[in-house]
Design a protein around this motif. Structure first.
Motif, PDB file in Angstrom:
ATOM      1  N   ASP A   1      67.964  39.653  30.299  1.00 35.39           N
ATOM      2  CA  ASP A   1      68.475  39.011  31.502  1.00 35.39           C
ATOM      3  C   ASP A   1      69.385  37.833  31.176  1.00 35.39           C
ATOM      4  N   ILE A   2      70.134  37.427  32.174  1.00 32.95           N
ATOM      5  CA  ILE A   2      70.917  36.201  32.179  1.00 32.95           C
ATOM      6  C   ILE A   2      70.470  35.461  33.430  1.00 32.95           C
ATOM      7  N   ILE A   3      70.103  34.196  33.279  1.00 36.01           N
ATOM      8  CA  ILE A   3      69.591  33.431  34.414  1.00 36.01           C
ATOM      9  C   ILE A   3      70.481  32.217  34.648  1.00 36.01           C
ATOM     10  N   THR A   4      70.795  31.979  35.904  1.00 34.33           N
ATOM     11  CA  THR A   4      71.594  30.813  36.281  1.00 34.33           C
ATOM     12  C   THR A   4      70.820  29.995  37.306  1.00 34.33           C
ATOM     13  N   HIS A   5      70.699  28.694  37.038  1.00 30.51           N
ATOM     14  CA  HIS A   5      70.100  27.742  37.982  1.00 30.51           C
ATOM     15  C   HIS A   5      71.195  26.787  38.432  1.00 30.51           C
ATOM     16  N   THR A   6      71.298  26.569  39.722  1.00 25.70           N
ATOM     17  CA  THR A   6      72.239  25.593  40.253  1.00 25.70           C
ATOM     18  C   THR A   6      71.453  24.572  41.057  1.00 25.70           C
ATOM     19  N   TYR A   7      71.671  23.308  40.744  1.00 27.72           N
ATOM     20  CA  TYR A   7      71.002  22.200  41.423  1.00 27.72           C
ATOM     21  C   TYR A   7      72.035  21.373  42.175  1.00 27.72           C
ATOM     22  N   THR A   8      71.766  21.093  43.436  1.00 29.29           N
ATOM     23  CA  THR A   8      72.613  20.232  44.262  1.00 29.29           C
ATOM     24  C   THR A   8      71.684  19.330  45.056  1.00 29.29           C
ATOM     25  N   GLY A   9      71.790  18.013  44.835  1.00 32.90           N
ATOM     26  CA  GLY A   9      70.821  17.121  45.472  1.00 32.90           C
ATOM     27  C   GLY A   9      69.439  17.533  45.025  1.00 32.90           C
ATOM     28  N   ASN A  10      68.540  17.792  45.969  1.00 35.51           N
ATOM     29  CA  ASN A  10      67.219  18.280  45.571  1.00 35.51           C
ATOM     30  C   ASN A  10      67.006  19.733  45.997  1.00 35.51           C
ATOM     31  N   GLN A  11      68.111  20.472  46.113  1.00 34.19           N
ATOM     32  CA  GLN A  11      68.044  21.900  46.387  1.00 34.19           C
ATOM     33  C   GLN A  11      68.395  22.665  45.115  1.00 34.19           C
ATOM     34  N   PHE A  12      67.826  23.862  44.970  1.00 39.54           N
ATOM     35  CA  PHE A  12      68.172  24.700  43.832  1.00 39.54           C
ATOM     36  C   PHE A  12      68.445  26.119  44.301  1.00 39.54           C
ATOM     37  N   TYR A  13      69.185  26.836  43.488  1.00 39.11           N
ATOM     38  CA  TYR A  13      69.477  28.247  43.704  1.00 39.11           C
ATOM     39  C   TYR A  13      69.364  28.908  42.335  1.00 39.11           C
ATOM     40  N   THR A  14      68.661  30.030  42.257  1.00 35.86           N
ATOM     41  CA  THR A  14      68.475  30.753  41.007  1.00 35.86           C
ATOM     42  C   THR A  14      68.924  32.196  41.175  1.00 35.86           C
ATOM     43  N   SER A  15      69.630  32.685  40.170  1.00 35.34           N
ATOM     44  CA  SER A  15      70.088  34.074  40.158  1.00 35.34           C
ATOM     45  C   SER A  15      69.730  34.689  38.813  1.00 35.34           C
ATOM     46  N   ILE A  16      69.213  35.909  38.846  1.00 31.33           N
ATOM     47  CA  ILE A  16      68.854  36.620  37.618  1.00 31.33           C
ATOM     48  C   ILE A  16      69.616  37.941  37.581  1.00 31.33           C
ATOM     49  N   GLU A  17      70.314  38.170  36.484  1.00 30.70           N
ATOM     50  CA  GLU A  17      70.985  39.454  36.258  1.00 30.70           C
ATOM     51  C   GLU A  17      70.170  40.204  35.208  1.00 30.70           C
TER      52      GLU A  17
END
Length: 176
Positions: A66-82
């Motif tokens: 897999d390739i995993i991406t975490h994006t943090y903005t303020g205190n929110q996060f978004y995660t995507s897994i390929e």
């Protein structure tokens, strides 16, 4: 197959996020602003601000990559897994999608790991999984060394089960 993908997402999120709560007197720490521990948007940047990528690697005990991406903005996060079938991450996993998750996080106090390294507590509340409502709290630790991010070694769904060691095997690298 769906079970493997769901476990992969949960494992990645556990390694990359954490549960909910925490806090310290450090002004860089983002605390929930609604007082109920669910974490709400504050708009304040944290040390995690930006996008972090874990390059192609084998998912332990799964037989896929897999390739995993975490994006943090303020205190929110978004995660995507390929998810991929090959070690070069060129052939997408045929039966699975690429799961995503999002929610809120808070940073807690500093902790000293079993090996003597000082890390920071991170608590997450996953509120959405693949576009559907979700309600999972996770607890971990992390360390940023230059532009390399290491998360806790293990998974925890309660603060008292938070990892006490860092996972140095598959690091995340700052993209921006």
């Amino acid at each position: 197959m769906k079970k493997i993908l769901a476990l992969t997402l949960i494992s990645a999120l556990m390694a990359g996020c954490g549960g909910d709560g925490g806090g310290s007197n450090d002004s860089s720490v983002n605390k929930p602003d609604n007082g109920n521990g669910t974490g709400t948007p504050s708009g304040e940047a944290t040390v995690l601000e930006g996008t972090w990528n874990k390059p192609c690697g084998l998912v332990p005990d799964s037989g896929h990559y897999d390739i995993i991406t975490h994006t943090y903005t303020g205190n929110q996060f978004y995660t995507s897994i390929e998810n991929y079938t090959d070690a070069n991450c060129t052939t997408l996993f045929p039966e699975g999608g690429n799961p995503t998750a999002s929610g809120y996080f808070t940073l807690g106090g500093k902790v000293v790991t079993g090996s003597g390294v000082t890390a920071t507590e991170e608590d997450s509340h996953i509120t959405e999984y693949d576009g559907a409502p979700f309600d999972v709290h996770e607890y971990t630790i992390f360390l940023i060394d230059n532009d390399t991010l290491y998360y806790g070694d293990g998974e925890a769904d309660a603060p008292e089960q938070r990892p006490t060691q860092l996972d140095y095997h598959r690091a995340y690298y700052r993209v921006n």
